[in-house]
Design a protein around this motif. Sequence first.
Motif, PDB file in Angstrom:
ATOM      1  N   THR A   2       0.845  -1.192   0.000  1.00  0.00           N
ATOM      2  CA  THR A   2       0.000   0.000   0.000  1.00  0.00           C
ATOM      3  C   THR A   2       0.879   1.240   0.000  1.00  0.00           C
ATOM      4  N   ARG A   3       0.470   2.234  -0.748  1.00  0.00           N
ATOM      5  CA  ARG A   3       1.218   3.496  -0.806  1.00  0.00           C
ATOM      6  C   ARG A   3       0.646   4.414   0.248  1.00  0.00           C
ATOM      7  N   ARG A   4       1.539   4.926   1.074  1.00  0.00           N
ATOM      8  CA  ARG A   4       1.094   5.910   2.054  1.00  0.00           C
ATOM      9  C   ARG A   4       1.530   7.281   1.594  1.00  0.00           C
ATOM     10  N   LYS A   5       0.768   8.239   1.991  1.00  0.00           N
ATOM     11  CA  LYS A   5       1.099   9.604   1.586  1.00  0.00           C
ATOM     12  C   LYS A   5       2.229  10.137   2.467  1.00  0.00           C
ATOM     13  N   GLU A  17       1.306   9.967   6.399  1.00  0.00           N
ATOM     14  CA  GLU A  17      -0.074  10.044   6.865  1.00  0.00           C
ATOM     15  C   GLU A  17      -0.359   8.860   7.817  1.00  0.00           C
ATOM     16  N   GLY A  18      -1.088   9.140   8.887  1.00  0.00           N
ATOM     17  CA  GLY A  18      -1.399   8.079   9.855  1.00  0.00           C
ATOM     18  C   GLY A  18      -2.708   7.388   9.550  1.00  0.00           C
ATOM     19  N   PRO A  19      -3.022   6.337  10.315  1.00  0.00           N
ATOM     20  CA  PRO A  19      -4.246   5.560  10.081  1.00  0.00           C
ATOM     21  C   PRO A  19      -5.526   6.298  10.474  1.00  0.00           C
ATOM     22  N   GLU A  20      -5.421   7.210  11.430  1.00  0.00           N
ATOM     23  CA  GLU A  20      -6.601   7.989  11.841  1.00  0.00           C
ATOM     24  C   GLU A  20      -6.287   9.471  11.728  1.00  0.00           C
ATOM     25  N   PRO A  21      -7.324  10.299  11.595  1.00  0.00           N
ATOM     26  CA  PRO A  21      -7.091  11.740  11.570  1.00  0.00           C
ATOM     27  C   PRO A  21      -6.350  12.176  12.840  1.00  0.00           C
ATOM     28  N   GLY A  22      -5.441  13.116  12.690  1.00  0.00           N
ATOM     29  CA  GLY A  22      -4.706  13.595  13.861  1.00  0.00           C
ATOM     30  C   GLY A  22      -3.513  12.733  14.234  1.00  0.00           C
TER      31      GLY A  22
END
Length: 243
Positions: A2-5, A17-22
């Motif tokens: 998977t590509r993460r930002k 970028e994390g799995p949840e906002p914040g």
Amino acid sequence: TTRRKKIYEGKAKILYEGPEPGTLIQYFKDDATAFNAQKKAVLEGKGVINNRISEYIMTRLNSIGVQNHFIRRLNLREQLIKEVEIVPLEVVVRNIAAGSIATRLGLTEGQPLPRSIIEFYYKDDKLGDPMVSEEHITAFNWAATQEIDDMMAMALRVNDYLSGLFSGVGITLVDFKIEFGRVYEGDFSRIILADEISPDSCRLWDAATNEKLDKDRFRRDLGNVIESYTEVARRLGIMKEMP
Ligand code: C5P
């Protein structure tokens, strides 16, 4: 895969970028730089060690009420952290003269300072992170007066706690650098500790011999960089078996 930002890439770490906002994921690279990235190397395994040491220290600090961005370690090189708005300052606390203060003020390396000294540097690679005063910080709105007070109080608590922690394992905490960030809660924001605390950002000397166990081994080509970082981890009782 998977590509993460990718949110940000620094000299020694990457933020995704994390799995949840914040939340964000902080990835520790093996890259080492010094003298504002004029000197570069890849130190195999450094990222793994710093991830563990920073996890250990941030967890301990959290337990004594020094709030910080660390949530949990995800794997060998990554940790889940709270997303913060980074304050563009490096906060240095010094107990013993070394590095730039020794050069700037003509002090002998190893000379104890009359008391712990806090310094602020403006985070700007192009400018080589110049030292700044509270006057500059408030005038340019890098932080508010209350935030400066909060950062100084937290920096001294970190210094007291880590000085004791390291001295208990035969290591002298000479100086260190920390960074802070803001988390917003409605109309209010508060300052928490961010970034990392590791042998990359501290000067750590063996208490018995004054042997350097930190990034100065890389800066000054003293050799055994990874071995020294590993020794710090070993003395702290983390990483029972090392890569
Ligand atoms: O170079 P100087 O003596 O000002 O460094 C003080 C402390 O801050 C040292 O522990 C050094 O490793 C750390 N530092 C850092 N990142 C910087 C500058 C200094 O971690 N950009």
